[in-house]
Every structure is written in C-alpha cells, then in structure tokens.
Write an enzyme that holds these catalytic residues in place. Structure first.
Site, PDB file in Angstrom:
ATOM      1  CB  THR A 103      -5.636  -4.294   1.711  1.00 44.94           C
ATOM      2  OG1 THR A 103      -5.352  -3.051   1.072  1.00 44.94           O
ATOM      3  CG2 THR A 103      -4.392  -4.764   2.437  1.00 44.94           C
TER       4      THR A 103
ATOM      5  CG  ASP B  44      -1.952  -1.115   1.190  1.00 49.86           C
ATOM      6  OD1 ASP B  44      -3.088  -0.858   0.766  1.00 49.86           O
ATOM      7  OD2 ASP B  44      -1.604  -2.253   1.565  1.00 49.86           O
TER       8      ASP B  44
END
Length: 447
Positions: A216, A119
C-alpha cells in the site's frame, strides 16, 4: 509429461449442462472462441451450454493426468477477478495522485500501516465476484482487511467512497467475462462482502487467500503494488494470480522511473497492444508453466490470445545476478542482506521493490534472487507470499525458508515455523549458495 485431464470436474460439468469440448485448443491458454468475440460470463446465471473453460493446463501437473482434480474453473475465474481488481486500483491510484496530501484519502490502521479505498474496495469486489462465480459452493476467503473502520461512526464518508468504487467496477464485469449484480450494491452489501473474508485458514479444506493491495505504501506513492489471490487446498497452494498494474509487460520500461512513465503515458499514450503497461501473472501448481497477460483495463477486453509464457532467468553466476529486497526497513534487514550479497559475490545494485512484484520480477526473469529476513517479532502472513511462491515455482524457480524447507501455508494466517527468513531464486545453484551464506553468517547477525 502427460496431459492434465479434468475427469472429476468434467463429469460434474456435463451434469450441469457444460459442454465436453473444453479441450483441443491450439494453445494452452488460447480461447475457444475467436479473438474478437466477447468473453462469455462466468457467473452462474450466465454459464449456459455454450460455455467452455478457456484455461487448460497441459503441462503435466498434479498426478500427471490422474488422481487429483485440475482447477480450470478456479484458475480462469481468479484471473478474471484479479483483472477487475486491477482496474479498481488503477482508478483509485490515479485519484490519489491528483489529490492533496492532506485530503484524507489515505488512512492508518492500528499498526500505523496505510490503507485506502482500494484495499477495502478490492476485498469487497473479489469477495462478491468469487461468491457469485461459485455460489453453489462454500467460498471461504482469508484476507487482510476488516470492516471496523468503515463501520465506525466516523467511517460513513469513507464507506460511501468504497461503495462507489466497488459499483463502478462491478458494472463493467461483463467486459471481463463475469456477471454484474442486478443492481448496485448497498453499503450493507459491501460490508457483508468484506466480512465474508474472515476465514483463518488451516491444514484442511479449501480457501482463497487475498491481499487486496500488497504494498500500500508503494500504491499511495504512485509506485509498484500488487493484487494477490491464491487458492489453498489442504494446506497446499494450488494456484496463484498476481495483478501488477504498474509493472510493465515490456522489461525495457523498467529502466524508467515509475512516476516518469505514468506522466509520459498521459502525455503520449502508447498505442493499444504495445504492452507497455501493467500485467497479470498466474500459475497452477504442477503445470510447469507460468503465464502473463496485459491488463484488460488497457486493452478493452480480456483476450486469452494475449497471454504468453514466462520463465525465470537462466543466470547462475552471482556476479551477473540481481537480487530484490523490500523497500521498507521496518520488517526487513537491509544490512544483513547486503552482507549476504557481498559474501556470495553479488555485485549488481539491489532492486528494492514494494510488494509481491518482487516475486513477479523473478518469475519472468527480470531478477534472480529475493531475500527477506524479518526483524525479531515480525511474523510473515500467508497472503504476502502464497500467490508469488507458486508462480515462481511453476516458472522454474525455487522458494524456501532459510533452512531450505518449503513454506508452510497450512498453519493459519501466519507462516509458522519459518526458519529465519525467505529465499526465492531463479535456480537451484544460486539458491544453494544463498543458503550456505546464511548458515555461515547467521550467528554474527543481530536478527
């Protein structure tokens, strides 16, 4: 429709030493150089007089060839940058799947959603590359992550991992037609790149919208996820790119569970060019076309000859249609969408997919409907939808809120004014039936 002409941009390009021969290629996304040639770099320091933009939208588009500028430079840069981001994510995901569950590889944000090295790494990488490509312009980026965790006293080791991931990809940037930094980025440089993504959007001006790793939870489980990058100008999404590293180019591979596919790919890797692995999809508003290309990570070099046009499904009978919905129940009502599906005659089992891969599935005809109705209090963010919306629309589909209105990307980081939920369909007929079903059943829902 008439050809899109880059009159405004081409004039400034000529003044800066760019050639006038960016048109006239044999196909809309064909490279101007032979397929075997290495892609020219996009960074300002390497864009010389031999540089011709390879992206060319000729499908009509904004103003039918006049009035508004095209985005050839931005479109091509965005695709290349997302390709780099896909490589970073693939490497991090491979390491996550090999690591122990308690190894500390996955962290939690304040809202308890997971976050990983990928990320922050993707956000820093995309920020640095876009700034380098357009360094004589003010690059404004709206993105999901901040640097608070990395800058904390407990974040030193994590920051080192992010820096290593970023430098490991940036050193290979020339393979993607981009420029590498002259030397490795330091921790300070990476943090600055992440902090630069602090725009809050709005109705005026131009800004990029990035979700570095959308989905995610799917990412850490070895499943589907996406890297989503869009460009918004004066509140309108003008281009979008979706990197889907685990979404195979061939639809047949969707019949296999993702983990099984990853395992078998390592045991007996597909031959180069087999298009079994992930893909990048992209579209420019007004072109009336959307495109898909395989990952550079799988093919060794970016080659625009490998791009192919994608279109939504022609299925209009609900009995034959497939609908997508989020895997997570926390911010979506599965029971309400199940009731809607039954009321309009949908019989196929829903395709529950992490991330904006749902948009990708509709854009290339693997599914026909995406419905999301958030629970009370949940607010949709623009980075979760911007890229996917324009890709579906240019592939021939329809995306609105549940009241039939276009999604509004001009009101900051949230999709303010959203009427109940989001509905994306492959065609107008299915879309109208879903809207009608929502109106008929909404008052009896608990949302």
């Amino acid at each position: 429709m008439g050809s899109l002409r880059l009159s405004a941009w081409s004039s400034s390009a000529a003044a800066r030493g760019f050639p006038p021969d960016w048109r006239g290629r044999p196909s809309r996304c064909a490279p101007s150089s032979p397929a075997s040639a290495a892609p020219p770099a996009l960074g300002r320091l390497q864009m010389g007089t031999d540089r011709a933009w390879q992206w060319d939208c000729r499908g009509g588009g904004l103003g039918g060839g006049g009035g508004r500028r095209d985005y050839a430079k931005e479109m091509e840069a965005a695709v290349r940058v997302v390709q780099v981001a896909c490589t970073l994510c693939q490497r991090v995901q491979d390491s996550l799947l090999l690591a122990d569950a308690g190894s500390g590889s996955v962290h939690s944000k304040l809202d308890r959603s997971p976050v990983t090295v990928a990320d922050w790494g993707v956000q820093a990488t995309v920020s640095w590359l876009l700034s380098d490509c357009f360094r004589d312009e003010n690059v404004s980026i709206v993105a999901e992550e901040d640097d608070k965790t990395l800058s904390s006293s407990d974040g030193t080791a994590l920051l080192e991992s992010v820096v290593a991931a970023v430098n490991g990809c940036l050193v290979e940037a020339p393979k993607y037609g981009l420029r590498s930094p002259e030397k490795n980025l330091r921790a300070h440089d990476v943090l600055q790149a992440i902090r630069k993504c602090s725009s809050t959007g709005g109705p005026k001006g131009r800004f990029w919208v990035l979700d570095p790793v959308d989905g995610t939870l799917g990412f850490v489980r070895g499943d589907q996820y996406a890297i989503a990058l869009a460009l918004i100008e004066d509140g309108e999404v003008v281009l979008g790119v979706l990197g889907c590293p685990n979404y195979p180019m061939k639809k047949e591979w969707l019949n296999y569970h993702q983990r099984y596919y990853r395992l078998m790919s390592k045991v007996a890797p597909p031959t180069s060019g087999s298009w079994n692995k992930g893909c990048v999809m992209y579209a420019h508003k007004g072109c009336g076309q959307a495109w898909m290309q395989p990952l550079v990570h799988d093919f060794g070099m970016l080659n625009w000859h490998n791009s192919r046009e994608i279109q939504v499904s022609s299925v209009s009978d609900p009995v034959s249609a497939t609908f997508c919905e989020p895997v997570e129940k926390a911010n979506s009502s599965h029971s309400f969408t199940a009731g809607l599906a039954h009321s309009v005659g949908l019989r196929n089992r829903p395709l529950r997919v992490y991330s904006m891969v749902k948009y990708a599935a509709i854009a290339r005809g693997d599914a026909e409907i995406f419905m999301k109705f958030a629970r009370s209090g949940y607010k949709e963010k623009i980075w979760d939808h911007a890229a996917g919306v324009v890709i579906i629309q240019e592939a021939g589909g329809v995306v609105t809120d549940a009241g039939g209105r276009p999604l509004d990307f001009s009101r900051g980081v949230y999709l303010e004014g959203l009427d109940r939920g989001i509905i994306a369909c492959s065609g107008a007929l299915l879309h109208r039936r879903i809207l009608g079903a929502v109106d008929a059943s909404w008052n009896s829902s608990t949302l």
